[in-house]
Design a protein around this motif. Structure first.
Motif, PDB file in Angstrom:
ATOM      1  N   SER A   1       0.869  -1.171   0.000  1.00  0.00           N
ATOM      2  CA  SER A   1       0.000   0.000   0.000  1.00  0.00           C
ATOM      3  C   SER A   1       0.907   1.222   0.000  1.00  0.00           C
ATOM      4  CB  SER A   1      -0.907  -0.011   1.228  1.00  0.00           C
ATOM      5  OG  SER A   1      -1.698   1.138   1.260  1.00  0.00           O
ATOM      6  N   ASN A   2       1.003   1.879  -1.125  1.00  0.00           N
ATOM      7  CA  ASN A   2       1.934   3.001  -1.305  1.00  0.00           C
ATOM      8  C   ASN A   2       3.347   2.541  -1.011  1.00  0.00           C
ATOM      9  OD1 ASN A   2      -0.079   4.844  -2.135  1.00  0.00           O
ATOM     10  ND2 ASN A   2      -0.715   5.064  -0.007  1.00  0.00           N
ATOM     11  N   GLU A   3       4.017   3.143  -0.050  1.00  0.00           N
ATOM     12  CA  GLU A   3       5.416   2.799   0.226  1.00  0.00           C
ATOM     13  C   GLU A   3       5.585   1.913   1.454  1.00  0.00           C
ATOM     14  OE1 GLU A   3       8.040   3.346  -1.849  1.00  0.00           O
ATOM     15  OE2 GLU A   3       6.398   3.982  -3.154  1.00  0.00           O
ATOM     16  N   VAL A   4       4.544   1.177   1.831  1.00  0.00           N
ATOM     17  CA  VAL A   4       4.661   0.246   2.951  1.00  0.00           C
ATOM     18  C   VAL A   4       4.152  -1.134   2.533  1.00  0.00           C
ATOM     19  CG1 VAL A   4       4.441   2.039   4.710  1.00  0.00           C
ATOM     20  CG2 VAL A   4       2.422   0.794   3.969  1.00  0.00           C
ATOM     21  N   LEU A   5       4.662  -2.133   3.219  1.00  0.00           N
ATOM     22  CA  LEU A   5       4.172  -3.505   3.064  1.00  0.00           C
ATOM     23  C   LEU A   5       3.468  -3.883   4.355  1.00  0.00           C
ATOM     24  CD1 LEU A   5       7.184  -5.488   1.556  1.00  0.00           C
ATOM     25  CD2 LEU A   5       5.230  -4.519   0.351  1.00  0.00           C
ATOM     26  N   LYS A   6       2.264  -4.376   4.224  1.00  0.00           N
ATOM     27  CA  LYS A   6       1.544  -4.909   5.375  1.00  0.00           C
ATOM     28  C   LYS A   6       1.636  -6.424   5.273  1.00  0.00           C
ATOM     29  CE  LYS A   6      -1.446  -0.920   5.496  1.00  0.00           C
ATOM     30  NZ  LYS A   6      -2.792  -0.388   5.369  1.00  0.00           N
ATOM     31  N   ILE A   7       2.229  -7.030   6.292  1.00  0.00           N
ATOM     32  CA  ILE A   7       2.469  -8.477   6.264  1.00  0.00           C
ATOM     33  C   ILE A   7       1.714  -9.133   7.407  1.00  0.00           C
ATOM     34  CG2 ILE A   7       4.190 -10.312   6.367  1.00  0.00           C
ATOM     35  CD1 ILE A   7       6.224  -8.358   5.225  1.00  0.00           C
ATOM     36  N   ASN A   8       0.870 -10.102   7.048  1.00  0.00           N
ATOM     37  CA  ASN A   8       0.146 -10.897   8.037  1.00  0.00           C
ATOM     38  C   ASN A   8       0.750 -12.294   8.017  1.00  0.00           C
ATOM     39  OD1 ASN A   8      -2.396 -13.022   8.223  1.00  0.00           O
ATOM     40  ND2 ASN A   8      -2.362 -11.471   9.833  1.00  0.00           N
ATOM     41  N   VAL A   9       1.146 -12.776   9.193  1.00  0.00           N
ATOM     42  CA  VAL A   9       1.768 -14.095   9.313  1.00  0.00           C
ATOM     43  C   VAL A   9       0.895 -14.969  10.211  1.00  0.00           C
ATOM     44  CG1 VAL A   9       3.817 -15.371  10.047  1.00  0.00           C
ATOM     45  CG2 VAL A   9       4.061 -13.072   9.068  1.00  0.00           C
ATOM     46  N   VAL A  10       0.431 -16.092   9.661  1.00  0.00           N
ATOM     47  CA  VAL A  10      -0.389 -17.034  10.413  1.00  0.00           C
ATOM     48  C   VAL A  10       0.389 -18.343  10.521  1.00  0.00           C
ATOM     49  CG1 VAL A  10      -2.561 -18.311  10.489  1.00  0.00           C
ATOM     50  CG2 VAL A  10      -2.527 -15.979   9.570  1.00  0.00           C
ATOM     51  N   ASP A  11       0.623 -18.784  11.768  1.00  0.00           N
ATOM     52  CA  ASP A  11       1.282 -20.063  12.017  1.00  0.00           C
ATOM     53  C   ASP A  11       0.240 -21.076  12.453  1.00  0.00           C
ATOM     54  OD1 ASP A  11       4.178 -19.590  11.640  1.00  0.00           O
ATOM     55  OD2 ASP A  11       3.860 -18.074  13.192  1.00  0.00           O
ATOM     56  N   ILE A  12       0.299 -22.257  11.833  1.00  0.00           N
ATOM     57  CA  ILE A  12      -0.683 -23.310  12.088  1.00  0.00           C
ATOM     58  C   ILE A  12       0.057 -24.601  12.437  1.00  0.00           C
ATOM     59  CG2 ILE A  12      -2.562 -24.663  11.065  1.00  0.00           C
ATOM     60  CD1 ILE A  12      -2.908 -22.228   9.085  1.00  0.00           C
TER      61      ILE A  12
ATOM     62  N   TYR B   1      -0.790 -28.641  13.599  1.00  0.00           N
ATOM     63  CA  TYR B   1      -1.797 -29.697  13.719  1.00  0.00           C
ATOM     64  C   TYR B   1      -3.205 -29.170  13.448  1.00  0.00           C
ATOM     65  CZ  TYR B   1       2.197 -31.976  15.797  1.00  0.00           C
ATOM     66  OH  TYR B   1       3.455 -32.492  16.005  1.00  0.00           O
ATOM     67  N   GLY B   2      -3.317 -28.272  12.465  1.00  0.00           N
ATOM     68  CA  GLY B   2      -4.611 -27.735  12.060  1.00  0.00           C
ATOM     69  C   GLY B   2      -5.134 -26.601  12.906  1.00  0.00           C
ATOM     70  N   ASN B   3      -4.393 -26.195  13.934  1.00  0.00           N
ATOM     71  CA  ASN B   3      -4.829 -25.106  14.821  1.00  0.00           C
ATOM     72  C   ASN B   3      -3.962 -23.876  14.632  1.00  0.00           C
ATOM     73  OD1 ASN B   3      -6.828 -26.704  16.216  1.00  0.00           O
ATOM     74  ND2 ASN B   3      -5.106 -27.760  17.191  1.00  0.00           N
ATOM     75  N   VAL B   4      -4.596 -22.716  14.551  1.00  0.00           N
ATOM     76  CA  VAL B   4      -3.857 -21.456  14.461  1.00  0.00           C
ATOM     77  C   VAL B   4      -3.225 -21.180  15.821  1.00  0.00           C
ATOM     78  CG1 VAL B   4      -4.046 -18.959  14.123  1.00  0.00           C
ATOM     79  CG2 VAL B   4      -5.365 -20.520  12.661  1.00  0.00           C
ATOM     80  N   ILE B   5      -1.890 -21.056  15.847  1.00  0.00           N
ATOM     81  CA  ILE B   5      -1.203 -20.776  17.114  1.00  0.00           C
ATOM     82  C   ILE B   5      -0.762 -19.316  17.207  1.00  0.00           C
ATOM     83  CG2 ILE B   5      -0.487 -23.154  17.478  1.00  0.00           C
ATOM     84  CD1 ILE B   5       2.360 -22.224  16.555  1.00  0.00           C
ATOM     85  N   SER B   6      -0.680 -18.630  16.056  1.00  0.00           N
ATOM     86  CA  SER B   6      -0.384 -17.197  16.087  1.00  0.00           C
ATOM     87  C   SER B   6      -0.885 -16.560  14.798  1.00  0.00           C
ATOM     88  CB  SER B   6       1.117 -16.928  16.281  1.00  0.00           C
ATOM     89  OG  SER B   6       1.854 -17.383  15.174  1.00  0.00           O
ATOM     90  N   ASN B   7      -1.238 -15.289  14.922  1.00  0.00           N
ATOM     91  CA  ASN B   7      -1.736 -14.507  13.795  1.00  0.00           C
ATOM     92  C   ASN B   7      -1.257 -13.074  14.049  1.00  0.00           C
ATOM     93  OD1 ASN B   7      -3.160 -13.076  11.866  1.00  0.00           O
ATOM     94  ND2 ASN B   7      -5.060 -14.202  12.188  1.00  0.00           N
ATOM     95  N   ASP B   8      -0.173 -12.681  13.377  1.00  0.00           N
ATOM     96  CA  ASP B   8       0.481 -11.405  13.663  1.00  0.00           C
ATOM     97  C   ASP B   8       0.565 -10.520  12.420  1.00  0.00           C
ATOM     98  OD1 ASP B   8       1.222 -12.014  16.446  1.00  0.00           O
ATOM     99  OD2 ASP B   8       2.490 -13.539  15.521  1.00  0.00           O
ATOM    100  N   ASP B   9       0.485  -9.208  12.658  1.00  0.00           N
ATOM    101  CA  ASP B   9       0.572  -8.218  11.585  1.00  0.00           C
ATOM    102  C   ASP B   9       1.810  -7.354  11.779  1.00  0.00           C
ATOM    103  OD1 ASP B   9      -1.908  -8.776  10.168  1.00  0.00           O
ATOM    104  OD2 ASP B   9      -2.909  -8.032  11.966  1.00  0.00           O
ATOM    105  N   TYR B  10       2.471  -7.025  10.664  1.00  0.00           N
ATOM    106  CA  TYR B  10       3.677  -6.205  10.676  1.00  0.00           C
ATOM    107  C   TYR B  10       3.581  -5.181   9.546  1.00  0.00           C
ATOM    108  CZ  TYR B  10       5.184 -10.336  13.221  1.00  0.00           C
ATOM    109  OH  TYR B  10       5.266 -11.372  14.112  1.00  0.00           O
ATOM    110  N   VAL B  11       4.236  -4.034   9.740  1.00  0.00           N
ATOM    111  CA  VAL B  11       4.297  -3.017   8.695  1.00  0.00           C
ATOM    112  C   VAL B  11       5.768  -2.742   8.390  1.00  0.00           C
ATOM    113  CG1 VAL B  11       3.740  -0.649   8.043  1.00  0.00           C
ATOM    114  CG2 VAL B  11       2.104  -1.982   9.394  1.00  0.00           C
ATOM    115  N   TYR B  12       6.163  -3.004   7.163  1.00  0.00           N
ATOM    116  CA  TYR B  12       7.539  -2.810   6.708  1.00  0.00           C
ATOM    117  C   TYR B  12       7.600  -1.585   5.800  1.00  0.00           C
ATOM    118  CZ  TYR B  12       9.181  -7.476   8.157  1.00  0.00           C
ATOM    119  OH  TYR B  12       9.548  -8.586   8.877  1.00  0.00           O
ATOM    120  N   THR B  13       8.738  -0.886   5.847  1.00  0.00           N
ATOM    121  CA  THR B  13       8.981   0.238   4.945  1.00  0.00           C
ATOM    122  C   THR B  13      10.184  -0.092   4.068  1.00  0.00           C
ATOM    123  OG1 THR B  13      10.360   1.333   6.598  1.00  0.00           O
ATOM    124  CG2 THR B  13       8.021   1.983   6.498  1.00  0.00           C
ATOM    125  N   LYS B  14      10.251   0.543   2.919  1.00  0.00           N
ATOM    126  CA  LYS B  14      11.339   0.294   1.974  1.00  0.00           C
ATOM    127  C   LYS B  14      12.665   0.713   2.593  1.00  0.00           C
ATOM    128  CE  LYS B  14      11.956  -0.147  -2.807  1.00  0.00           C
ATOM    129  NZ  LYS B  14      11.462   0.092  -4.116  1.00  0.00           N
TER     130      LYS B  14
END
Length: 148
Positions: free
Chosen positions: A109-120, A122-135
């Motif tokens: 989105s413009n000059e940033v990256l929005k990154i969502n990381v979901v770790d699973i 045995y079929g269960n979501v153990i983490s769901n995290d959001d990060y914002v990176y800049t160039k």
């Protein structure tokens, strides 16, 4: 009979896929480590390669003098690109050893990256995290210290 073609007939944008546009670009995420209260910086570098679309470095120590290098590799996991459109990349990493996977959704989105990381596991979501990176202009290829 008249046949007409226009660029709007294509599913892909003229600007190319996410990986084509961001090949060899570096992005950074700065944050305060909640355990040490030090400022850390993580990096991600994209590569126009479906088998290894990016590399990641996680900063360690107060001065970020060492980095933990994360390179998703076929030796440990399978890589599946679920979406590689103009402003979005979705990648699924499935462990070949354990019953776990990670899905990363990256949206520019413009000059940033929005990154969502979901770790699973045995079929269960153990983490769901959001990060914002800049160039970034940081030379990740020059990193010589790797964290154990």
């Amino acid at each position: 009979m008249i046949i007409s073609c226009s660029s709007s007939d294509n599913d892909e944008s003229d600007n190319g896929s996410f990986l084509q546009q961001h090949h060899n670009t570096v992005w950074e995420y700065s944050y305060t480590n909640q355990n040490t209260f030090h400022q850390n910086t993580d990096y991600i570098k994209f590569k126009n390669d479906a088998t290894a679309p990016f590399k990641e470095w996680y900063g360690h120590y107060e001065d970020n003098s060492c980095f933990e290098f994360i390179f998703h590799t076929p030796d440990y996991e399978t890589v599946t690109i679920l979406d590689n459109s103009e402003n979005k990349l979705i990648v699924e990493f499935n462990s070949i050893i354990y019953d776990d996977k990670q899905v990363q959704t990256i949206i520019r989105s413009n000059e940033v990256l929005k990154i969502n990381v979901v770790d699973i596991e045995y079929g269960n979501v153990i983490s769901n995290d959001d990060y914002v990176y800049t160039k970034s202009t940081f030379n990740v290829d020059g990193i010589t210290c790797e964290y154990d």
